[in-house]
Scaffold this active site. Sequence first.
Site: not given
Ligand SMILES: *Cc1c(COP(=O)(O)O)cnc(C)c1O
Length: 400
Positions: A52, A104, A176, A201
């Site tokens: 962990r 998001y 982000d 992504k």
């Molecule tokens: C998908 C996404 C998230 C969340 O991420 P997960 O891997 O699905 O938990 C946060 N910010 C943006 C801009 C996203 O597209």
Amino acid sequence: MAHIPDARFGTLAVHAGQTPDPSTGAIMTPIYQTSTYVQEAPDVHQGYDYARVGNPTRTALEGNLAALEGAEHGICFASGVAAIDAILKCLKPGDHIVSTDDLYGGTYRLMTQVYEPWGLDFTFANLSDPADVDAVFTDKTKLLWIETPTNPLLRVFDIAALAERARARGVTVVVDNTFASPYLQQPLALGADLVLHSTTKYLGGHSDVVGGAVLTSDDDWAERLRFLIKSAGAVPGPMDCFLLLRATKTLHLRLERHCDNAEAVASFLKDHPKVGHVRYPGFEDHPGHEVAAKQMRRFGGMVSFTLADDTIDTAVSFMQATRVFALAESLGGVESLVSHPASMTHGSIPADVRRKAGLPDSLIRLSVGVEDVEDILADLSQALDSITIAASPEAEVEAA
Ligand SMILES: *Cc1c(COP(=O)(O)O)cnc(C)c1O
């Protein structure tokens, strides 16, 4: 990696964080599928005591992602929202967070449905004009949370200008960077303190892994986040880390093709009689174009648009008619995807809040993949040919 002075992005993508396995020479970092590590004497070990807290496959990934964002530290999480959750957990009841009003859906849900009841205070504002941020900062503001380009409206915010105003007040800036990826945009160099990714992504890029990461050069934040991952445990597994390590090696190649294809898709849609408004930061008349041109290498792989009649029914017919574009949530994979933000990714944002932020219920979002562009355009063309545009758009919108 062997020290390569002034290594450029593509070289870092392939090598950073990784060295051949010392026991076998394996060039790829192994998947260290283990929960614990044998110790020579109590608390005498080779840097790893329990998985962990740390795992060598994860360490390699953290080094790779940190290098790509120009950061000193990388901390990887089991998902993007786990990374967001860890940052918010570092705050205290009464602390105030300023964010954008186009966010998001999962981030918005976590902020308003988990952390607001726990006493964090949020303001969601349109920060298109960086000067407007001063009016929403209070004495309690601890974080400025920026997403750019935004999901799904593809608004662009000026990271450098916002970061300067935040830092003048001692407010930590989080960006982000999921939509842009470090290949297109490097927020730390623009003044941000923390960069966050849903590695699910573009970084993962192959729709086969869920993950998150925070990259920073701030030692205190890195220490707090490491303490949290050890204490709260939202760790990614070694197999997921391996898949991400493999994926980031081609990030620069994939992104170039995503951008080429998105550029072609945006121009194709713009000229099509059945299409309404196309949102793409690469258009000169996009409100954020100048800022995007300044802070991004290229304009990304995402395109959002409405159809000429702006009705949900026609949008749904279109989304069901595509063949190359699969109807699915998520983005950033090699496959082209089409989605309906109002009912999918942004379904957790109340309808009135969505509309106030300018998100039309009929909006269609494309994550343009790396397939051959001729096939992508032919698919959009046949899907548009197959739909009938309603005659009286106003009446339809009222009915919806
Ligand atoms: C998908 C996404 C998230 C969340 O991420 P997960 O891997 O699905 O938990 C946060 N910010 C943006 C801009 C996203 O597209």
